[in-house]
Design a protein around this motif. Structure first.
Motif, PDB file in Angstrom:
ATOM      1  N   TYR A  42       0.811  -1.206   0.000  1.00 19.27           N
ATOM      2  CA  TYR A  42       0.000   0.000   0.000  1.00 19.27           C
ATOM      3  C   TYR A  42       0.848   1.260   0.000  1.00 19.27           C
ATOM      4  O   TYR A  42       0.474   2.282  -0.601  1.00 19.27           O
ATOM      5  N   ILE A  78     -10.903   3.097   3.914  1.00 19.06           N
ATOM      6  CA  ILE A  78      -9.494   2.855   4.248  1.00 19.06           C
ATOM      7  C   ILE A  78      -9.373   1.834   5.374  1.00 19.06           C
ATOM      8  O   ILE A  78      -8.540   0.925   5.332  1.00 19.06           O
ATOM      9  N   GLY A  82      -8.124  -0.966   3.360  1.00 20.79           N
ATOM     10  CA  GLY A  82      -6.703  -0.681   3.352  1.00 20.79           C
ATOM     11  C   GLY A  82      -5.940  -1.232   4.529  1.00 20.79           C
ATOM     12  O   GLY A  82      -4.717  -1.393   4.460  1.00 20.79           O
ATOM     13  N   ASP A 168     -15.529  -2.183   1.814  1.00 21.06           N
ATOM     14  CA  ASP A 168     -14.741  -1.093   1.237  1.00 21.06           C
ATOM     15  C   ASP A 168     -15.305  -0.673  -0.123  1.00 21.06           C
ATOM     16  O   ASP A 168     -15.473   0.517  -0.406  1.00 21.06           O
ATOM     17  N   THR A 172     -16.661   2.966  -1.013  1.00 22.83           N
ATOM     18  CA  THR A 172     -15.985   3.730  -2.059  1.00 22.83           C
ATOM     19  C   THR A 172     -16.968   4.166  -3.136  1.00 22.83           C
ATOM     20  O   THR A 172     -16.825   5.222  -3.748  1.00 22.83           O
ATOM     21  N   LYS A 187      -5.803   6.241   0.394  1.00 21.29           N
ATOM     22  CA  LYS A 187      -5.894   4.898   0.964  1.00 21.29           C
ATOM     23  C   LYS A 187      -4.514   4.261   1.058  1.00 21.29           C
ATOM     24  O   LYS A 187      -4.169   3.633   2.060  1.00 21.29           O
TER      25      LYS A 187
END
Length: 351
Positions: A42, A78, A82, A168, A172, A187
């Motif tokens: 990430y 996130i 994430g 997520d 989003t 993110k």
């Protein structure tokens, strides 16, 4: 709006980039702990996209960032996608064969569609529902491993990672009208720093520079560019459909993992592959068309002057397309094939 072909192709390219990261992550798990791999993936995504945003800032391109009221959705995306999702995936990969892990990721598309349908009331037709059933059956075939507790636990962790990414995806979708690169960069930076911090707190050490660069480069393509394309697809296809197309990601992961670790997959693998292939095919063949009404809508996004964008400009306009600016959609009722994109998020009567 994007054409159907372009939108689907965008989702498929995102799927290919993401699917290819699974076997690479499996290979990196030897010298690095799971949280370190997730963190570098990430972080590579965030840093790479951040560099592109800095370069783009010097151009005159206009884009829509994340507004104040959208920050809650971004923070939730996130946290689930994430932080929790990558960590669970990395933990699951430690005890699950790479090919099986890659195919298990098909569950993300199913769970994404289920949440979109049940929680956010996005329309899901019979073909999509039957596809979900087939993919779930394939996931069960992979996860059930009598006498192999470790493999079953690993499959469960991967399934939980898919659930996190499904949440997520739906969060989003609420901000998919914003700049996709800004969303993906935020993110990447937050999730990367969080996972890296957890790894260091648990006693892990940073890998050799060449390994770190390899992991970050993989993350830039598989998590960063992939997410940018995924958000764009969300904007034009809706959550359930984008999740369906994205569920082909494991196909690319399986192909790469079998090339990296040649072996003959067991019968359960082929049963699951057949069920999941059927599920994806049912998703792809779905067509949604009915008379619908667009209410007045004011927003900002990149567009061309198609049938949904017949507006005047309150600034000097040179005729360039596509372009980005605030614009108003007046009410209109018509019939055509469509997806629940940013212009077709209307309700449907339940039959």
């Amino acid at each position: 709006m994007q054409s159907r072909f372009t939108a689907i192709l965008t989702a498929l390219i995102a799927a290919a980039l993401f699917g290819a990261t699974t076997p690479v992550a499996k290979a990196l798990l030897g010298p690095m702990p799971p949280f370190m791999v997730a963190g570098l993936f990430y972080l590579g995504s965030g840093v790479g996209l951040g560099a592109i945003l800095l370069v783009r800032a010097f151009s005159r391109a206009r884009s829509k960032g994340v507004s104040a009221h959208e920050l809650t959705w971004l923070v939730g995306a996130i946290a689930f996608g994430g932080v929790a999702g990558p960590a669970l995936l990395m933990l699951g990969l430690t005890s699950t064969p790479a090919a099986t892990s890659a195919l298990m990721l098909n569950l993300e598309g199913v769970l994404t569609a289920a949440i979109a349908w049940i929680v956010f009331r996005e329309n899901v037709d019979l073909s999509v529902f039957l596809g979900m059933v087939a993919i779930v059956a394939g996931g069960v075939a992979l996860a059930w491993s009598p006498g192999a507790a470790d493999a079953s636990t690993g499959a469960l962790l991967i399934a939980l990672a898919c659930l996190c990414w499904a949440i997520d995806n739906n969060l989003t979708r609420k901000i998919s009208n914003a700049d996709a690169m800004v969303i993906a960069c935020a993110k990447g930076l937050v999730a990367g720093a969080t996972n890296l911090g957890i790894a260091l707190a648990m006693g892990a050490h940073l890998p050799a520079p060449r390994i770190a660069v390899a992991a970050m480069t993989t993350g830039f393509g598989g998590y960063g560019v992939s997410l940018v394309l995924f958000v764009i697809a969300l904007r034009h296809l809706g959550t359930a459909r984008t999740g369906a197309y994205f569920s082909v990601a494991p196909v690319f992961g399986v192909a790469l993992s079998l090339a990296m670790w040649p072996q003959a997959p067991g019968i359960a693998f082929w049963i699951a592959a057949a069920l999941m292939t059927l599920g994806v095919w049912l998703h792809v063949r779905e067509r949604h068309e009915h008379e619908h009404t667009h209410e007045r809508l004011e927003h900002t996004h990149r567009h061309v002057h198609d049938e949904h964008h017949r507006h005047e400009h309150d600034f000097p306009y040179a005729g360039d397309e596509p372009h980005t600016h605030p614009h108003v959609h007046l009410p209109i009722t018509h019939t055509h094939a469509h997806f629940p994109d940013i212009h077709h998020r209307h309700t449907h009567k339940r039959r």
